[in-house]
Write an enzyme that holds these catalytic residues in place. Structure first.
Site, PDB file in Angstrom:
ATOM      1  N   GLU A 274      -9.620  55.735  66.357  1.00 45.34           N
ATOM      2  CA  GLU A 274      -8.174  55.703  66.088  1.00 45.34           C
ATOM      3  C   GLU A 274      -7.867  55.851  64.598  1.00 45.34           C
ATOM      4  O   GLU A 274      -6.813  56.339  64.229  1.00 45.34           O
ATOM      5  CB  GLU A 274      -7.557  54.395  66.613  1.00 45.34           C
ATOM      6  CG  GLU A 274      -7.302  54.440  68.106  1.00 45.34           C
ATOM      7  CD  GLU A 274      -6.247  53.442  68.590  1.00 45.34           C
ATOM      8  OE1 GLU A 274      -6.023  52.426  67.928  1.00 45.34           O
ATOM      9  OE2 GLU A 274      -5.663  53.695  69.662  1.00 45.34           O
TER      10      GLU A 274
ATOM     11  N   HIS B 265     -32.099  53.986  79.375  1.00 44.45           N
ATOM     12  CA  HIS B 265     -32.337  54.530  80.709  1.00 44.45           C
ATOM     13  C   HIS B 265     -31.194  55.429  81.166  1.00 44.45           C
ATOM     14  O   HIS B 265     -31.071  55.723  82.349  1.00 44.45           O
ATOM     15  CB  HIS B 265     -32.546  53.382  81.702  1.00 44.45           C
ATOM     16  CG  HIS B 265     -33.673  52.485  81.292  1.00 44.45           C
ATOM     17  ND1 HIS B 265     -34.972  52.707  81.672  1.00 44.45           N
ATOM     18  CD2 HIS B 265     -33.692  51.402  80.464  1.00 44.45           C
ATOM     19  CE1 HIS B 265     -35.743  51.762  81.130  1.00 44.45           C
ATOM     20  NE2 HIS B 265     -34.996  50.975  80.376  1.00 44.45           N
TER      21      HIS B 265
ATOM     22  N   LYS C 153       2.064  57.995  75.535  1.00 46.01           N
ATOM     23  CA  LYS C 153       2.856  56.798  75.831  1.00 46.01           C
ATOM     24  C   LYS C 153       4.270  57.190  76.235  1.00 46.01           C
ATOM     25  O   LYS C 153       4.851  56.640  77.159  1.00 46.01           O
ATOM     26  CB  LYS C 153       2.935  55.900  74.584  1.00 46.01           C
ATOM     27  CG  LYS C 153       1.726  55.032  74.358  1.00 46.01           C
ATOM     28  CD  LYS C 153       2.074  53.985  73.303  1.00 46.01           C
ATOM     29  CE  LYS C 153       0.855  53.311  72.749  1.00 46.01           C
ATOM     30  NZ  LYS C 153       1.108  52.551  71.543  1.00 46.01           N
TER      31      LYS C 153
HETATM   32  O1  PA5 Z   1      -5.145  49.685  66.527  1.00 47.62           O
HETATM   33  C1  PA5 Z   1      -4.054  49.718  67.049  1.00 47.62           C
HETATM   34  O2  PA5 Z   1      -3.004  49.573  66.408  1.00 47.62           O
HETATM   35  C2  PA5 Z   1      -3.917  49.891  68.536  1.00 47.62           C
HETATM   36  O3  PA5 Z   1      -5.127  50.120  69.150  1.00 47.62           O
HETATM   37  C3  PA5 Z   1      -3.291  48.655  69.146  1.00 47.62           C
HETATM   38  O4  PA5 Z   1      -4.110  47.547  68.886  1.00 47.62           O
HETATM   39  C4  PA5 Z   1      -3.082  48.790  70.648  1.00 47.62           C
HETATM   40  O5  PA5 Z   1      -2.351  49.951  70.931  1.00 47.62           O
HETATM   41  C5  PA5 Z   1      -2.328  47.582  71.192  1.00 47.62           C
HETATM   42  O6  PA5 Z   1      -1.135  47.425  70.493  1.00 47.62           O
HETATM   43  P1  PA5 Z   1      -0.344  46.082  70.485  1.00 47.62           P
HETATM   44  O7  PA5 Z   1      -1.168  45.024  69.867  1.00 47.62           O
HETATM   45  O8  PA5 Z   1       0.888  46.382  69.695  1.00 47.62           O
HETATM   46  O9  PA5 Z   1      -0.017  45.752  71.932  1.00 47.62           O
END
Ligand code: PA5
Length: 427
Positions: A281, A303, A414
């Site tokens: 990410e 494995h 999303k």
């Molecule tokens: O790193 C990030 O910002 C994302 O992976 C969030 O952690 C994930 O989308 C969950 O978001 P939130 O904590 O707002 O529910």
């Protein structure tokens, strides 16, 4: 202190065409020094806010208070709802510290109805603490599961349900924040400037550890020790910079885009998934070149994936994580002669032998890998490991010229999902 060994990535171990020649590492020294200096300067200007979380004593005290209250209330089960950065870190903590003497710690990061039904069938809500972790307070999966679980808690505790909920969210805004104000639900902050996957030293990592009886002081001490090491602008003395340099050179100069993260420790399985998210990410933003992470686990993936790594296209390089001190569990002595080599050995020796076997086999096939070894899997070493990976990703952002914060490409899916659901009930 954890130890990073990069020998098996070097040309002298696996030939100049497959490994990193000394001169390539030397050539990166000056620019890496500049990147470290930039990172440190930016920190003093308030950027990289996550890096100051381990120093937030007030946050530590608030987390301790919540954990002490849960203990006083004789909580038996913690149901932790969170996904991405709000779920993967807590899962690491759960796997490392949950045991027969701790509370039962259930991380729900799924909306699979079959799994949810199972949870609803088995959770004893009267002795449960419900924790919802969502930085934005607006993520479909955790929020829908929270609403479901909160209803169950209300059935069990009537008007006293809110007392058994803790919400971790942005302290200034968001749906969850407002919901908690209305319902009188206790909140702990995920600081506004700290993004989900960078939040392990906020209550997102501290609260699970405290609820499981771990020492959060030691956890942040480990982070601070690593912070001190990672402030050195000498490449060989800064493990995050060294790991970033190896990652960058293997990918861009040697053609290994896939970074395999493979702990030889079942209790560290989730840190591979946590690091996979952190890398994907933070850096998955450039079509031309960025690291492609892949979480694996030893010995199981010997494995399933090792064949490919040994003899498939030369696209992968490997990060092994080992713990040196392990609980002593022994293979029975009285085995058939066929099993003489393992009879009476500890399972720790077996795991070590499997790791060494894989490592040496990869070296013989001239496939690069590093090893991070922890003396033991305790709070301090885990704090060091998390901090190491966080600084590394920031430095990788600089060498790859990618902003490691935010994940704008995730928004498209999303939005489409929201549109689909807005069209009406589908059942
Ligand atoms: O790193 C990030 O910002 C994302 O992976 C969030 O952690 C994930 O989308 C969950 O978001 P939130 O904590 O707002 O529910």
């Amino acid at each position: 202190m954890l130890h990073l060994d990069i020998q098996s990535t070097l040309a002298k171990a696996i030939t100049p065409s497959m490994g990193i020649p000394d001169q390539e590492l030397t050539a990166l020294r000056t620019s890496m020094k500049r990147h470290i200096d930039d990172y440190l300067r930016e920190r003093t200007q308030g950027e990289h806010a996550w890096s100051m979380d381990p120093y937030d004593k007030q946050m530590l005290d608030r987390v301790k208070e919540v954990a002490m209250h849960a203990k006083a209330e004789r909580i038996k089960t913690v149901v932790w709802i969170g996904i991405g950065g709000s779920g993967l870190g807590p899962k690491v903590i759960q796997e490392a510290f949950e045991g027969p003497d701790t509370v039962e710690f259930v991380v729900i990061d799924t909306i699979d109805p079959a799994m949810l039904q199972t949870y609803l069938d088995v959770i004893e809500w009267k002795s449960t603490l419900l924790v919802i972790a969502s930085k934005s307070g607006d993520t479909l999966e955790p929020m829908s599961v929270f609403f479901l679980c909160y209803e169950e808690l209300k059935k069990a505790r009537k008007e006293r349900a809110a007392e058994r909920v803790v919400a971790l969210t942005d302290p200034t805004s968001g749906y969850l924040h407002n919901f908690c104000l209305n319902e009188n639900i206790q909140m702990l902050p995920i600081p506004t400037a700290v993004g989900g996957r960078y939040s392990i030293f906020t209550p997102v990592g501290l609260l699970p550890l405290a609820l499981l009886g771990g020492d959060i002081g030691q956890f942040v001490r480990g982070a601070k020790e690593m912070d001190t090491q990672c402030q050195s602008n000498i490449l060989n003395e800064n493990p995050a910079a060294l790991l970033a340099a190896v990652q960058y050179l293997l990918d861009t100069k040697k053609g290994y885009p896939v970074r395999v993260i493979m702990p030889y420790s079942q209790r560290l399985q989730s840190i591979a998934r946590w690091n996979q998210q952190l890398i994907a990410e933070s850096l998955g933003k450039k079509e031309t070149a960025n690291p492609i992470p892949l979480a694996a686990i030893g010995t199981q993936d010997q494995h399933s994936l090792l064949q490919q790594w040994m003899a498939g296209p030369r696209k992968t390089w490997h990060i092994f994580i080992t713990e040196l001190e392990k609980p002593r569990v022994i293979v029975p002595e009285n085995l058939d002669r066929h099993w003489a080599e393992i009879a009476g050995k500890t399972f720790g020796q077996l795991v070590d032998a499997c790791y060494e076997g894989t490592s040496r086999a990869l070296t013989s096939a001239k496939r690069p890998h590093v090893t991070i070894s922890l003396a033991r899997l305790d709070e301090a070493h885990l704090g060091q490991l998390f901090f190491l990976f966080l600084v590394e990703v920031v430095l990788l952002g600089k060498v790859y010229r990618i902003d490691p914060y935010g994940q704008p490409a995730v928004e498209t899916g999303k939005k489409i999902t929201k549109d689909i659901l807005s069209r009406g009930r589908t059942e």
